[in-house]
Write a protein that holds these residues in place. Structure first.
Motif, PDB file in Angstrom:
ATOM      1  N   ALA A 165      29.959 -35.042  19.078  1.00 53.03           N
ATOM      2  CA  ALA A 165      29.525 -33.834  19.768  1.00 53.03           C
ATOM      3  C   ALA A 165      28.534 -34.115  20.872  1.00 53.03           C
ATOM      4  O   ALA A 165      28.319 -33.304  21.751  1.00 53.03           O
ATOM      5  CB  ALA A 165      28.898 -32.859  18.760  1.00 53.03           C
ATOM      6  N   ASP A 166      27.874 -35.296  20.834  1.00 53.03           N
ATOM      7  CA  ASP A 166      26.898 -35.623  21.865  1.00 53.03           C
ATOM      8  C   ASP A 166      27.511 -36.261  23.094  1.00 53.03           C
ATOM      9  O   ASP A 166      26.868 -36.384  24.125  1.00 53.03           O
ATOM     10  CB  ASP A 166      25.848 -36.592  21.295  1.00 53.03           C
ATOM     11  CG  ASP A 166      25.007 -35.944  20.217  1.00 53.03           C
ATOM     12  OD1 ASP A 166      24.598 -36.666  19.315  1.00 53.03           O
ATOM     13  OD2 ASP A 166      24.768 -34.729  20.309  1.00 53.03           O
ATOM     14  N   THR A 197      29.732 -28.303  31.147  1.00 53.73           N
ATOM     15  CA  THR A 197      29.703 -28.846  29.784  1.00 53.73           C
ATOM     16  C   THR A 197      30.905 -29.730  29.495  1.00 53.73           C
ATOM     17  O   THR A 197      30.796 -30.738  28.785  1.00 53.73           O
ATOM     18  CB  THR A 197      29.649 -27.696  28.757  1.00 53.73           C
ATOM     19  OG1 THR A 197      28.588 -26.798  29.094  1.00 53.73           O
ATOM     20  CG2 THR A 197      29.415 -28.233  27.348  1.00 53.73           C
ATOM     21  N   ARG A 237      31.376 -22.168  21.919  1.00 58.18           N
ATOM     22  CA  ARG A 237      29.980 -21.956  21.502  1.00 58.18           C
ATOM     23  C   ARG A 237      29.880 -21.796  19.989  1.00 58.18           C
ATOM     24  O   ARG A 237      28.900 -22.195  19.373  1.00 58.18           O
ATOM     25  CB  ARG A 237      29.409 -20.710  22.189  1.00 58.18           C
ATOM     26  CG  ARG A 237      28.880 -20.948  23.585  1.00 58.18           C
ATOM     27  CD  ARG A 237      27.962 -19.828  24.000  1.00 58.18           C
ATOM     28  NE  ARG A 237      27.343 -20.036  25.292  1.00 58.18           N
ATOM     29  CZ  ARG A 237      26.331 -19.317  25.745  1.00 58.18           C
ATOM     30  NH1 ARG A 237      25.844 -18.333  24.997  1.00 58.18           N
ATOM     31  NH2 ARG A 237      25.809 -19.545  26.929  1.00 58.18           N
ATOM     32  N   ASP A 262      31.201 -25.612  18.621  1.00 58.26           N
ATOM     33  CA  ASP A 262      30.618 -26.787  19.262  1.00 58.26           C
ATOM     34  C   ASP A 262      29.240 -26.413  19.837  1.00 58.26           C
ATOM     35  O   ASP A 262      28.956 -26.632  21.015  1.00 58.26           O
ATOM     36  CB  ASP A 262      31.555 -27.273  20.377  1.00 58.26           C
ATOM     37  CG  ASP A 262      31.183 -28.664  20.883  1.00 58.26           C
ATOM     38  OD1 ASP A 262      30.526 -29.413  20.144  1.00 58.26           O
ATOM     39  OD2 ASP A 262      31.542 -28.977  22.037  1.00 58.26           O
ATOM     40  N   PRO A 263      28.371 -25.854  18.986  1.00 46.82           N
ATOM     41  CA  PRO A 263      27.126 -25.257  19.490  1.00 46.82           C
ATOM     42  C   PRO A 263      26.060 -26.257  19.914  1.00 46.82           C
ATOM     43  O   PRO A 263      25.167 -25.898  20.687  1.00 46.82           O
ATOM     44  CB  PRO A 263      26.639 -24.431  18.291  1.00 46.82           C
ATOM     45  CG  PRO A 263      27.157 -25.177  17.098  1.00 46.82           C
ATOM     46  CD  PRO A 263      28.494 -25.717  17.523  1.00 46.82           C
ATOM     47  N   ASP A 264      26.126 -27.471  19.421  1.00 45.10           N
ATOM     48  CA  ASP A 264      25.047 -28.432  19.672  1.00 45.10           C
ATOM     49  C   ASP A 264      25.244 -29.260  20.930  1.00 45.10           C
ATOM     50  O   ASP A 264      24.374 -30.067  21.272  1.00 45.10           O
ATOM     51  CB  ASP A 264      24.903 -29.375  18.467  1.00 45.10           C
ATOM     52  CG  ASP A 264      24.534 -28.619  17.198  1.00 45.10           C
ATOM     53  OD1 ASP A 264      23.822 -27.607  17.305  1.00 45.10           O
ATOM     54  OD2 ASP A 264      24.977 -29.037  16.112  1.00 45.10           O
ATOM     55  N   ARG A 265      26.353 -29.091  21.598  1.00 47.23           N
ATOM     56  CA  ARG A 265      26.584 -29.886  22.808  1.00 47.23           C
ATOM     57  C   ARG A 265      25.591 -29.484  23.898  1.00 47.23           C
ATOM     58  O   ARG A 265      25.353 -28.294  24.131  1.00 47.23           O
ATOM     59  CB  ARG A 265      28.005 -29.674  23.313  1.00 47.23           C
ATOM     60  CG  ARG A 265      28.327 -30.502  24.567  1.00 47.23           C
ATOM     61  CD  ARG A 265      29.814 -30.408  24.884  1.00 47.23           C
ATOM     62  NE  ARG A 265      30.575 -30.881  23.742  1.00 47.23           N
ATOM     63  CZ  ARG A 265      30.770 -32.155  23.438  1.00 47.23           C
ATOM     64  NH1 ARG A 265      30.230 -33.098  24.191  1.00 47.23           N
ATOM     65  NH2 ARG A 265      31.466 -32.503  22.383  1.00 47.23           N
ATOM     66  N   ARG A 299      23.677 -22.779  30.956  1.00 50.15           N
ATOM     67  CA  ARG A 299      23.989 -21.902  29.823  1.00 50.15           C
ATOM     68  C   ARG A 299      24.026 -20.464  30.328  1.00 50.15           C
ATOM     69  O   ARG A 299      23.010 -19.924  30.773  1.00 50.15           O
ATOM     70  CB  ARG A 299      22.944 -22.058  28.721  1.00 50.15           C
ATOM     71  CG  ARG A 299      23.338 -21.395  27.409  1.00 50.15           C
ATOM     72  CD  ARG A 299      22.347 -21.712  26.297  1.00 50.15           C
ATOM     73  NE  ARG A 299      22.781 -21.181  25.021  1.00 50.15           N
ATOM     74  CZ  ARG A 299      23.573 -21.796  24.173  1.00 50.15           C
ATOM     75  NH1 ARG A 299      23.996 -23.012  24.471  1.00 50.15           N
ATOM     76  NH2 ARG A 299      23.940 -21.236  23.039  1.00 50.15           N
TER      77      ARG A 299
END
Length: 547
Positions: A5-6, A76, A395, A398-401, A406
């Motif tokens: 995810a990072d 993103t 969102r 995959d909220p932590d990307r 935003r």
């Protein structure tokens, strides 16, 4: 140690990150300012009268909402052919293909439309390019084909040359509309024109809404081109949001000023009987006609030159865009892999040649500017409609990307922009919407045929897990429901659904589809695998460029 995810999503193999902020903004702005500024004001005025300025304001608000959505997705998940790839990350192959196919339909048709517009204007100087109905003649077809060859050769030469060529063209394309506004406002501005021919809104709200698919939204579309080039952006996280929002803001201001100047400069006597024929029957050069009537020969000459440069510049960009969409379809396995072949210059050359061939073919069934505008507009907003659904879904899972941009108030703007996209589809009318539905069905047939061939050759399951067939549970009802509403509605439909109630029906149906779709997003681990697949392409790109 980074997790899946990072990891940033990057471009496909071979694409080179060489495009900076100004080039990205000019690519979007160059798509926005094309034949729409030359012809859009007239079609809007004929539909809505003085209230046509409201059509541009409404379209501007809608497009800005959609641009905000694309700005977050583009920064993103910066990938080439983003409109085809974003839905795939959240909903799987079927959703990705549908968005990519509709996006490709509109993109591959834009270059021919722009060529037709240029030749329609130039026919005032060199007769024989178009007939009395605005259709290309034999000579016009030959010149149109030659222009398509030029667009293709510039694109094959490399993205850096494309960006620089477009930068020079866009500077001209901005200067001439601005000059036209200034001259017309100061030389001949009749404020009374805005209430002439039956009042400010002679055709009511219906006319204001009907103007949107008749050239208004078409004129403003194209902002997403910077996102389509995300795989080649030098610093996509920083530059894509600024490029998208900046291009839309400039485009809206320019087009609104043009409509005000156009309406104000019309001869008041021509509006005494209404707005059906404000400048002359069959005239394809409204601003040239006004300039000529005012004795502004020098402005007429500039307008003739711009009538070639503006559409040609937009056509040039859309050859690149359609190539990157088909590249994305090939890269993701929705179409033959040959479409994803990259030249030594980092250009998807097979896709570029396919765009050229299909563009040439489209001149036959759609030989005039008017014949394609509504169809392309409706296809475009379906493509746009996938974006807010995808944003909300990603969102969720995959909220932590890291999100360099935003979008504020996403819980409101995402569903609102989806409603807006569907309203435009509805305003396009039944005649346009059923034709687009046929084109979508053809796409599904082609997809199924290619899937069957691939499954046979590679030993894959035809109904593999990657398809995510459950996405059809909201895609088919969404598009089918819109088709039914269109058939029963007030815009070239059976007029069964009362006016204003029809807009409410579209809004309610849109919200139902929106929340059902978001609820049916793929599980987080599957989304992570899709993101990982994109990340692995970045490794392949690095190896190719430095190996």
């Amino acid at each position: 140690m980074s997790t899946v995810a990072d990891r940033p999503v990057t471009s496909g193999p071979g694409l080179r990150r060489t495009v900076g902020f100004s080039a990205l903004m000019f690519i979007s702005l160059g798509s926005i300012i094309g034949s729409g500024w030359l012809l859009g004001a007239l079609t809007a005025a004929k539909s809505a009268g003085g209230a046509s300025i409201l059509s541009w304001v409404l379209a501007g608000v809608i497009v800005i909402l959609l641009a905000l959505v694309h700005a977050e997705l583009g920064s993103t998940y910066p990938v080439a052919g983003g409109t085809a790839r974003y839905p795939r990350l959240a909903f799987g192959a079927i959703a990705g293909f549908t968005a990519g196919w509709v996006g490709w339909i509109q993109a591959v048709a834009i270059a021919p439309i722009e060529v037709e517009a240029a030749l329609s204007y130039l026919d005032h100087l060199v007769h024989g390019f178009v007939d009395d109905n605005g259709n290309l003649t034999g000579l016009g077809l030959l010149v149109a084909a030659a222009l398509m060859v030029v667009f293709t050769l510039i694109n094959l030469a490399g993205v850096a040359l494309l960006a620089e060529t477009n930068r020079i063209t866009v500077l001209w394309k901005i200067a001439i509309p601005v000059l036209t506004v200034i001259v017309l406002v100061f030389v001949a501005f009749h404020g009374s024109n805005f209430t002439a021919g039956g009042g400010f809104a002679p055709y009511g709200a219906h006319g204001v809404f009907a103007a949107l698919p008749l050239g208004v939204v078409f004129a403003l579309q194209g902002f997403e081109q910077a996102a389509q080039m995300g795989g080649e952006a030098r610093n996509p996280q920083r530059d894509l949001p600024r490029a998208l929002i900046g291009a839309v803001a400039l485009g809206v201001v320019i087009y609104l000023a043009l409509e005000v100047a156009f309406v104000g400069a019309l001869d008041p006597a021509a509006l005494a009987t209404g707005w059906a024929n404000p400048i002359g029957q069959g005239d394809f050069g409204p601003y040239v006609t006004i300039a000529g009537a005012l004795g502004l020969t020098w402005l007429s000459i500039l307008l003739y030159v711009d009538a070639f440069i503006s559409p040609a510049g937009t056509g040039l960009v859309y050859v690149a865009t359609s190539a990157r969409l088909s590249y994305a379809l090939g890269q993701t396995g929705f179409a033959p892999k040959g479409l994803a072949k990259i030249s030594r210059r980092g250009i998807p050359w097979v896709s570029t040649l396919v765009a050229f061939v299909v563009g040439l073919i489209s001149f036959a069934p759609f030989p005039s500017w008017q014949s394609l505008v509504s169809l392309v507009t409706s296809a475009t907003v379906i493509m746009y409609g996938f974006a807010p659904l995808t944003l909300a879904a990603l969102r969720k899972v995959d909220p932590d990307r890291p999100r360099p941009y935003r979008m504020p108030a996403a819980a409101v703007i995402a569903p609102l922009s989806f409603i807006a996209a569907n309203e435009i589809i509805y305003w396009s009318g039944w005649t346009t919407d059923w034709k687009l539905a046929v084109a979508i069905v053809i796409g599904f047939v082609l997809f199924a045929a290619y899937r069957a061939v691939r499954a046979s050759r590679e030993g894959l399951a035809f109904f593999g897990a990657d398809l995510q067939l459950r996405s059809l549970a909201w895609i088919l009802p969404w598009l089918g429901g819109m088709l039914v509403i269109s058939a029963l509605g007030q815009y070239d439909g059976a007029e069964v659904i009362p006016e204003w109630i029809d807009l409410l029906v579209v809004a309610v149906w849109s919200l139902v589809v929106f929340y059902v779709a978001v609820a049916m997003v793929m599980p987080a681990d599957q989304v992570a695998r899709e993101v990982e697949a994109e990340a692995s392409e970045a490794g392949a790109e690095t190896a190719e460029l430095h190996g």
